[in-house]
Enzyme design. Structure first.
Site, short mmCIF file in Angstrom:
data_model
loop_
_atom_site.label_atom_id
_atom_site.label_comp_id
_atom_site.label_asym_id
_atom_site.label_seq_id
_atom_site.Cartn_x
_atom_site.Cartn_y
_atom_site.Cartn_z
N ALA A 179 -74.38 -39.49 38.24
CA ALA A 179 -73.96 -38.24 39.00
C ALA A 179 -72.71 -37.94 38.34
CB ALA A 179 -73.79 -38.63 40.36
N GLY A 226 -76.80 -43.08 38.28
CA GLY A 226 -77.86 -42.12 38.55
C GLY A 226 -78.72 -41.88 37.30
N GLU A 255 -81.05 -44.57 37.63
CA GLU A 255 -81.87 -44.56 38.70
C GLU A 255 -82.92 -43.48 38.33
OE1 GLU A 255 -78.54 -44.15 41.21
OE2 GLU A 255 -79.15 -45.72 42.31
N GLU A 288 -71.44 -48.02 39.63
CA GLU A 288 -70.76 -47.25 40.76
C GLU A 288 -69.78 -48.19 41.47
OE1 GLU A 288 -74.19 -47.63 40.26
OE2 GLU A 288 -75.10 -45.71 40.47
C1 HXC Z 1 -68.71 -36.44 35.00
C2 HXC Z 1 -68.47 -37.40 32.93
C3 HXC Z 1 -69.16 -38.62 33.39
C4 HXC Z 1 -69.72 -38.69 34.92
C5 HXC Z 1 -68.79 -38.87 31.51
N1 HXC Z 1 -68.33 -37.58 31.81
N2 HXC Z 1 -69.52 -39.50 32.41
N3 HXC Z 1 -68.16 -36.42 33.79
N4 HXC Z 1 -69.34 -37.62 35.40
N5 HXC Z 1 -70.66 -39.43 35.25
C6 HXC Z 1 -67.50 -36.96 30.77
C7 HXC Z 1 -66.03 -37.35 30.47
O1 HXC Z 1 -65.40 -37.16 31.80
C8 HXC Z 1 -65.74 -36.65 29.44
O2 HXC Z 1 -65.28 -35.46 29.58
C9 HXC Z 1 -66.92 -36.65 28.62
O3 HXC Z 1 -68.02 -36.81 29.68
C10 HXC Z 1 -67.28 -37.68 27.57
O4 HXC Z 1 -67.00 -38.89 28.37
P1 HXC Z 1 -66.01 -40.09 27.76
O5 HXC Z 1 -65.69 -40.86 28.85
O6 HXC Z 1 -64.81 -39.38 27.05
O7 HXC Z 1 -66.88 -41.04 26.54
P2 HXC Z 1 -66.79 -42.27 26.19
O8 HXC Z 1 -65.38 -42.68 25.82
O9 HXC Z 1 -67.84 -42.26 25.01
O10 HXC Z 1 -67.36 -43.25 27.26
C11 HXC Z 1 -68.70 -42.78 27.73
C12 HXC Z 1 -69.19 -43.80 29.03
C13 HXC Z 1 -67.85 -43.19 30.03
C14 HXC Z 1 -68.98 -45.15 28.87
C15 HXC Z 1 -70.39 -43.34 29.68
O11 HXC Z 1 -67.92 -41.68 30.00
C16 HXC Z 1 -68.29 -43.39 31.73
O12 HXC Z 1 -67.96 -44.55 31.80
N6 HXC Z 1 -68.65 -42.36 32.43
C17 HXC Z 1 -69.01 -42.72 33.88
C18 HXC Z 1 -70.26 -43.37 33.89
C19 HXC Z 1 -70.25 -43.76 35.52
O13 HXC Z 1 -69.57 -44.43 36.11
N7 HXC Z 1 -71.49 -43.39 36.12
C20 HXC Z 1 -71.99 -43.56 37.68
C21 HXC Z 1 -71.63 -42.56 38.20
S1 HXC Z 1 -71.86 -42.62 39.97
P3 HXC Z 1 -63.67 -34.71 29.39
O14 HXC Z 1 -63.87 -33.34 29.78
O15 HXC Z 1 -63.15 -35.48 30.61
O16 HXC Z 1 -63.37 -35.36 28.16
C22 HXC Z 1 -73.42 -42.33 39.90
C23 HXC Z 1 -73.93 -42.47 41.43
C24 HXC Z 1 -75.33 -41.88 41.68
O17 HXC Z 1 -74.18 -42.19 39.13
C25 HXC Z 1 -75.94 -42.23 43.06
C26 HXC Z 1 -76.65 -41.13 43.44
C27 HXC Z 1 -76.00 -39.81 43.82
#
Ligand code: HXC
Length: 258
Positions: free
Chosen positions: A65, A109, A112, A132
């Protein structure tokens, strides 16, 4: 609806839906999920399509998400809009088979959504996680439920409580993915498998999908009873006659989807 965050294309009888928001590693904004919902509904209703492939990029299937969109929401915001129910569950309503073709990150997500598809083909660089907990949240789109059913309690707890990443090999060992292919071949391989499914009798593929999914909703004896009734119903189809006659006549069947 014009799409900005996805690509929806037809490759013969296969509908290919590609998540395409590279600047955010395909994180699920509201707009992206609205577009996914719209495209899945259209493919499902399209008589020319027999199977759907859902994929992302080589770097990310989807990073979950959109944290930037979600961060400031309050309890009453998410409760009132029933956050995610509106546009996250279409994949579970689609009646045609859907293959998730996962390369790179399938996180939160993203993992999921892949779990909502019928099976997952992984590239050798795929990484699955429910991270998460590391950002002060928990899975909210079926992660705790589908993972526990598909890979068992211990692995599901490990993933949801530690947020660690599982690579493609471990995912295949524990049954999360059905096969692994080199990342450069993922799209072609997934479409090949989808085409194979689309070439079979469409109603039979749909009934088969429904029967397998019933295994996760009911008891064994009720599930077997359901399967038996559906199996009987297949004998009402011309495609059953065609398939068995073709076998006896030593030729390739030509299914008419009725
Ligand atoms: C918004 C995101 C994002 C996310 C990455 N980006 N994941 N933006 N939401 N979930 C954005 C970053 O901010 C960044 O933009 C760009 O994508 C590239 O990401 P980086 O972090 O610079 O890349 P990298 O170093 O290669 O790392 C990749 C990664 C990391 C390991 C995937 O981005 C990460 O940990 N992302 C979050 C993963 C996460 O926690 N997902 C769960 C979300 S909660 P900018 O512009 O800042 O450079 C969820 C709940 C769902 O999914 C439940 C139902 C609703």
């Amino acid at each position: 609806m014009a799409y900005e965050c996805i690509l929806a294309e037809k490759d013969g009888e296969v509908g290919v839906l590609t998540l395409n928001r590279p600047e955010a590693l395909n994180a699920f904004s509201d707009q992206l999920m609205d577009e996914v919902t719209d495209a899945l509904k259209k493919f499902d209703a399209d008589d020319d399509i027999g199977c759907i492939v859902l994929m992302g990029s080589e770097k990310a299937f989807a990073a979950g998400a959109d944290i930037k969109e979600m961060a400031s929401k309050s309890y009453i915001d998410v409760y009132s809009e029933d956050f995610i129910t509106k546009n996250w569950e279409e994949a579970t309503r689609v009646r045609k088979p859907i293959i998730a073709a996962v390369a790179g990150y399938a996180l939160g997500g993203g993992c999921e959504l892949a779990l909502m598809c019928d099976f997952i083909i992984a590239a050798d660089n795929a990484k699955f996680a429910q991270p998460e907990i590391t950002i002060g949240a928990m899975p909210g789109a079926g992660g705790t439920q589908r993972l526990a059913r598909f890979i068992g309690k211990s692995k599901a707890m490990d993933m949801c409580l530690t947020g660690r990443m599982m690579d493609a090999q471990e995912a295949e060992r524990c049954g999360l993915v059905s096969r692994i292919v080199p990342k450069g071949e993922l799209r072609a391989e997934a479409i090949k498998v989808a085409r194979q499914i689309a070439d079979f009798s469409r109603p039979i593929a749909m009934l088969t999908k429904e029967a397998v999914n019933r295994a996760y909703e009911t008891t064994l004896s009720e599930g077997v009873r359901f399967e038996r009734r559906v199996f009987h119903s297949v004998f009402a189809l011309e495609d059953q006659k065609e398939g068995m006659t073709a076998f006896i006549e030593k030729r390739k069947p030509s299914f008419k989807n009725r």
